[in-house]
Scaffold this motif. Sequence first.
Motif, PDB file in Angstrom:
ATOM      1  N   LEU A 409       0.826  -1.204   0.000  1.00  0.00           N
ATOM      2  CA  LEU A 409       0.000   0.000   0.000  1.00  0.00           C
ATOM      3  C   LEU A 409       0.862   1.257   0.000  1.00  0.00           C
ATOM      4  CD1 LEU A 409      -2.734   1.428   0.192  1.00  0.00           C
ATOM      5  CD2 LEU A 409      -2.590   1.190   2.680  1.00  0.00           C
ATOM      6  N   GLY A 410       1.891   1.285   0.834  1.00  0.00           N
ATOM      7  CA  GLY A 410       2.782   2.439   0.860  1.00  0.00           C
ATOM      8  C   GLY A 410       3.418   2.698  -0.495  1.00  0.00           C
ATOM      9  N   GLY A 411       3.830   1.629  -1.167  1.00  0.00           N
ATOM     10  CA  GLY A 411       4.411   1.778  -2.495  1.00  0.00           C
ATOM     11  C   GLY A 411       3.406   2.286  -3.509  1.00  0.00           C
ATOM     12  N   MET A 412       2.170   1.827  -3.405  1.00  0.00           N
ATOM     13  CA  MET A 412       1.130   2.272  -4.336  1.00  0.00           C
ATOM     14  C   MET A 412       0.850   3.763  -4.188  1.00  0.00           C
ATOM     15  SD  MET A 412      -1.554  -0.913  -4.092  1.00  0.00           S
ATOM     16  CE  MET A 412      -2.774  -0.104  -5.136  1.00  0.00           C
ATOM     17  N   ILE A 413       0.729   4.220  -2.929  1.00  0.00           N
ATOM     18  CA  ILE A 413       0.495   5.646  -2.710  1.00  0.00           C
ATOM     19  C   ILE A 413       1.657   6.457  -3.275  1.00  0.00           C
ATOM     20  CG2 ILE A 413       0.135   7.449  -0.984  1.00  0.00           C
ATOM     21  CD1 ILE A 413      -1.021   5.280   0.878  1.00  0.00           C
ATOM     22  N   THR A 414       2.875   5.991  -3.034  1.00  0.00           N
ATOM     23  CA  THR A 414       4.059   6.697  -3.531  1.00  0.00           C
ATOM     24  C   THR A 414       4.077   6.745  -5.052  1.00  0.00           C
ATOM     25  OG1 THR A 414       5.247   5.876  -1.581  1.00  0.00           O
ATOM     26  CG2 THR A 414       6.571   6.835  -3.358  1.00  0.00           C
ATOM     27  N   GLY A 415       3.714   5.634  -5.690  1.00  0.00           N
ATOM     28  CA  GLY A 415       3.680   5.608  -7.149  1.00  0.00           C
ATOM     29  C   GLY A 415       2.699   6.610  -7.727  1.00  0.00           C
ATOM     30  N   LEU A 416       1.550   6.758  -7.078  1.00  0.00           N
ATOM     31  CA  LEU A 416       0.551   7.724  -7.550  1.00  0.00           C
ATOM     32  C   LEU A 416       1.002   9.157  -7.276  1.00  0.00           C
ATOM     33  CD1 LEU A 416      -2.734   5.900  -6.466  1.00  0.00           C
ATOM     34  CD2 LEU A 416      -1.730   6.021  -8.756  1.00  0.00           C
ATOM     35  N   LEU A 417       1.610   9.392  -6.099  1.00  0.00           N
ATOM     36  CA  LEU A 417       2.153  10.717  -5.804  1.00  0.00           C
ATOM     37  C   LEU A 417       3.224  11.113  -6.809  1.00  0.00           C
ATOM     38  CD1 LEU A 417       2.583  10.599  -1.905  1.00  0.00           C
ATOM     39  CD2 LEU A 417       0.915  11.951  -3.176  1.00  0.00           C
ATOM     40  N   ALA A 418       4.059  10.148  -7.183  1.00  0.00           N
ATOM     41  CA  ALA A 418       5.140  10.436  -8.124  1.00  0.00           C
ATOM     42  C   ALA A 418       4.619  10.930  -9.467  1.00  0.00           C
ATOM     43  CB  ALA A 418       5.998   9.185  -8.327  1.00  0.00           C
ATOM     44  N   GLN A 419       3.404  10.532  -9.805  1.00  0.00           N
ATOM     45  CA  GLN A 419       2.798  10.942 -11.079  1.00  0.00           C
ATOM     46  C   GLN A 419       2.010  12.239 -10.965  1.00  0.00           C
ATOM     47  OE1 GLN A 419       1.081   7.278 -13.217  1.00  0.00           O
ATOM     48  NE2 GLN A 419       1.465   6.552 -11.128  1.00  0.00           N
ATOM     49  N   GLY A 420       2.039  12.848  -9.786  1.00  0.00           N
ATOM     50  CA  GLY A 420       1.390  14.140  -9.618  1.00  0.00           C
ATOM     51  C   GLY A 420      -0.017  14.097  -9.080  1.00  0.00           C
ATOM     52  N   MET A 421      -0.500  12.941  -8.656  1.00  0.00           N
ATOM     53  CA  MET A 421      -1.843  12.863  -8.091  1.00  0.00           C
ATOM     54  C   MET A 421      -1.850  13.547  -6.729  1.00  0.00           C
ATOM     55  SD  MET A 421      -4.220   9.437  -7.828  1.00  0.00           S
ATOM     56  CE  MET A 421      -6.002   9.563  -7.629  1.00  0.00           C
ATOM     57  N   PRO A 422      -2.874  14.379  -6.432  1.00  0.00           N
ATOM     58  CA  PRO A 422      -2.936  15.017  -5.110  1.00  0.00           C
ATOM     59  C   PRO A 422      -2.907  14.001  -3.987  1.00  0.00           C
ATOM     60  CG  PRO A 422      -4.551  15.971  -6.614  1.00  0.00           C
ATOM     61  CD  PRO A 422      -3.997  14.765  -7.296  1.00  0.00           C
ATOM     62  N   ALA A 423      -2.330  14.392  -2.859  1.00  0.00           N
ATOM     63  CA  ALA A 423      -2.043  13.435  -1.785  1.00  0.00           C
ATOM     64  C   ALA A 423      -3.301  12.760  -1.231  1.00  0.00           C
ATOM     65  CB  ALA A 423      -1.280  14.132  -0.656  1.00  0.00           C
ATOM     66  N   PHE A 424      -4.377  13.518  -0.967  1.00  0.00           N
ATOM     67  CA  PHE A 424      -5.581  12.916  -0.404  1.00  0.00           C
ATOM     68  C   PHE A 424      -6.189  11.919  -1.386  1.00  0.00           C
ATOM     69  CE2 PHE A 424     -10.182  12.885   0.464  1.00  0.00           C
ATOM     70  CZ  PHE A 424     -10.176  12.518   1.798  1.00  0.00           C
ATOM     71  N   GLU A 425      -6.299  12.332  -2.643  1.00  0.00           N
ATOM     72  CA  GLU A 425      -6.865  11.448  -3.658  1.00  0.00           C
ATOM     73  C   GLU A 425      -5.973  10.247  -3.919  1.00  0.00           C
ATOM     74  OE1 GLU A 425      -8.919  15.310  -4.034  1.00  0.00           O
ATOM     75  OE2 GLU A 425      -6.831  14.706  -3.762  1.00  0.00           O
ATOM     76  N   ALA A 426      -4.655  10.447  -3.893  1.00  0.00           N
ATOM     77  CA  ALA A 426      -3.728   9.323  -4.100  1.00  0.00           C
ATOM     78  C   ALA A 426      -3.869   8.295  -2.993  1.00  0.00           C
ATOM     79  CB  ALA A 426      -2.288   9.838  -4.167  1.00  0.00           C
ATOM     80  N   ALA A 427      -3.993   8.761  -1.755  1.00  0.00           N
ATOM     81  CA  ALA A 427      -4.146   7.845  -0.623  1.00  0.00           C
ATOM     82  C   ALA A 427      -5.450   7.068  -0.738  1.00  0.00           C
ATOM     83  CB  ALA A 427      -4.100   8.627   0.677  1.00  0.00           C
ATOM     84  N   ALA A 428      -6.547   7.776  -1.027  1.00  0.00           N
ATOM     85  CA  ALA A 428      -7.841   7.109  -1.128  1.00  0.00           C
ATOM     86  C   ALA A 428      -7.872   6.116  -2.281  1.00  0.00           C
ATOM     87  CB  ALA A 428      -8.954   8.153  -1.297  1.00  0.00           C
ATOM     88  N   ALA A 429      -7.321   6.509  -3.421  1.00  0.00           N
ATOM     89  CA  ALA A 429      -7.300   5.627  -4.590  1.00  0.00           C
ATOM     90  C   ALA A 429      -6.482   4.376  -4.308  1.00  0.00           C
ATOM     91  CB  ALA A 429      -6.734   6.372  -5.800  1.00  0.00           C
ATOM     92  N   ALA A 430      -5.319   4.538  -3.710  1.00  0.00           N
ATOM     93  CA  ALA A 430      -4.454   3.389  -3.437  1.00  0.00           C
ATOM     94  C   ALA A 430      -5.118   2.423  -2.462  1.00  0.00           C
ATOM     95  CB  ALA A 430      -3.112   3.862  -2.887  1.00  0.00           C
ATOM     96  N   VAL A 431      -5.767   2.945  -1.430  1.00  0.00           N
ATOM     97  CA  VAL A 431      -6.449   2.081  -0.465  1.00  0.00           C
ATOM     98  C   VAL A 431      -7.540   1.269  -1.156  1.00  0.00           C
ATOM     99  CG1 VAL A 431      -7.979   2.086   1.550  1.00  0.00           C
ATOM    100  CG2 VAL A 431      -5.910   3.486   1.558  1.00  0.00           C
ATOM    101  N   TRP A 432      -8.325   1.915  -2.005  1.00  0.00           N
ATOM    102  CA  TRP A 432      -9.420   1.222  -2.690  1.00  0.00           C
ATOM    103  C   TRP A 432      -8.891   0.176  -3.677  1.00  0.00           C
ATOM    104  CZ3 TRP A 432     -11.424   0.528  -7.629  1.00  0.00           C
ATOM    105  CH2 TRP A 432     -12.761   0.114  -7.701  1.00  0.00           C
ATOM    106  N   LEU A 433      -7.887   0.552  -4.466  1.00  0.00           N
ATOM    107  CA  LEU A 433      -7.325  -0.366  -5.464  1.00  0.00           C
ATOM    108  C   LEU A 433      -6.612  -1.551  -4.797  1.00  0.00           C
ATOM    109  CD1 LEU A 433      -5.984   2.412  -7.808  1.00  0.00           C
ATOM    110  CD2 LEU A 433      -7.706   0.726  -8.460  1.00  0.00           C
ATOM    111  N   HIS A 434      -5.936  -1.286  -3.703  1.00  0.00           N
ATOM    112  CA  HIS A 434      -5.269  -2.314  -2.900  1.00  0.00           C
ATOM    113  C   HIS A 434      -6.287  -3.369  -2.452  1.00  0.00           C
ATOM    114  CE1 HIS A 434      -3.328  -3.414   1.134  1.00  0.00           C
ATOM    115  NE2 HIS A 434      -2.300  -3.580   0.317  1.00  0.00           N
ATOM    116  N   SER A 435      -7.445  -2.901  -1.984  1.00  0.00           N
ATOM    117  CA  SER A 435      -8.504  -3.817  -1.546  1.00  0.00           C
ATOM    118  C   SER A 435      -9.126  -4.559  -2.724  1.00  0.00           C
ATOM    119  CB  SER A 435      -9.589  -3.028  -0.803  1.00  0.00           C
ATOM    120  OG  SER A 435      -9.069  -2.445   0.372  1.00  0.00           O
ATOM    121  N   GLU A 436      -9.326  -3.856  -3.827  1.00  0.00           N
ATOM    122  CA  GLU A 436      -9.885  -4.507  -5.011  1.00  0.00           C
ATOM    123  C   GLU A 436      -8.967  -5.613  -5.525  1.00  0.00           C
ATOM    124  OE1 GLU A 436     -12.990  -3.939  -7.072  1.00  0.00           O
ATOM    125  OE2 GLU A 436     -13.246  -3.663  -4.912  1.00  0.00           O
TER     126      GLU A 436
END
Length: 464
Positions: A409-436
């Motif tokens: 999960l930590g790596g997923m959030i970091t990967g999304l942040l690296a691409q410029g996704m806002p931090a709140f949205e990146a965290a929420a997206a990674a949590v949801w995708l991780h569960s999916e």
Amino acid sequence: MLHPAALLTAEQSRAADKAAIASGITAETLMEKAGKAVADVVCEHFKPCRVLIICGPGNNGGDGRVVERLLRNRGWRVEAVNIDDFTTAIVKDYALVVDAMFGTGLNRAIEGKAKDAISAINDSKLPVVAIDIASGINADDGTIMGSAVCAAHTVTFVRPKPGQLLLPGKAHTGELHVYDIGISGDNVKPDYFLNAPALWKHTFPFPTLEAHKYTRGHALVIGGGIATTGAARLAAISALRSGAGLVSVACTPETLSVYATALTAVMTKPIIKLSDLGTLLEDKRFTATLIGPGGGINETTREQTLHILSHKKPCVIDADAISVFQPNPKPLFAAIIGPAVLTPHEGEFSRLFDSKGSKPERAKQAAKQSGAIMVLKGSDTVIAAPDGRIVINANAPPWLATAGSGDVLGGMITGLLAQGMPAFEAAAAAVWLHSEAANHFGPGLIAEDLPDVLPVVFKKLYHE
């Protein structure tokens, strides 16, 4: 218009009800629609059988009486009783229970005959369909108010309630069915939202035709010691799977060969002293950093964390990089001046923050106190922002309770942040995708499986 991902508290549900009635919809019409929704769920999930409906004194009990009439009209054998008339002995004569005792307005601990009724229902092991919310669950925070029904299905109205997504209420809710009964809720300003693509998909960094690896960001993962390289390896490959164009692991010469041989598409960057890390962080090509997985609770981790934060680049602070600031987290909070995401589980959270109060409130206060996006992990993960936004995740399966899933999960959030996704949205997206991803894989999941499943989940998200 009420956001499709909005969650309604008990007070907001009452306000929405009152507004609907004030607009000309009668209370009887709402009750009829609610009862029909429950009857439909009963008929969809169960074969005709003897049904016991236990009715409380309020609107929930009125809904129960509508269910009684509708099921009887459909040929079911039904009996409805008030709480005061309930005896524990009658439960054995039925195959299904409809819980119409207490709704979202319950504001006191359940006791007396109502508590006896709940104990008899739960002891019977009969399937239960709850109306609006399982009796005894606090609609706002999921706590048990003296005693609570264990439902197989819950039929709620307008929007889900936070207490149906938060433990222990989540465990008492069963399968949640949400029905529109004609209440718009337009007069309500929600405090909580269900984590769903509707909240963040518009910011998701899907690659364009013009994209190449240098435009998709470069994630930097700080590697752990020789005995704990697995955590950073999981995080690094997950950042890469999440779309980062490049990923590097910063590590000591002692561990470099481990990372280099284990991660084919991930680069290694040797660091010996703090200034070596500083040189990497000053490179504008690095766009997000993760520290903590396998790092160890030591002075090096502490210094590196503060050094990373001083560069104001998006970063994720996880695991040991959180715990290392116990018992004095003030230097950590003072250093958070750029986009930062903290990802503690309950144990790590308690080392830095107050553990009193509901999970959403604790996460919100911690986000405000620290200045970071807070991802308070668990099967009911809460994502909170310093500005007060709160999202509750509801799609996590039990298969995620395995070593290393948090590193992914930590790596997923970091990967999304690296691409410029806002931090709140990146965290929420990674949590949801991780569960999916965990849902897609199913039983037998280990952390190494998650990155390999992510492409399936990303493809589905892209095409929806």
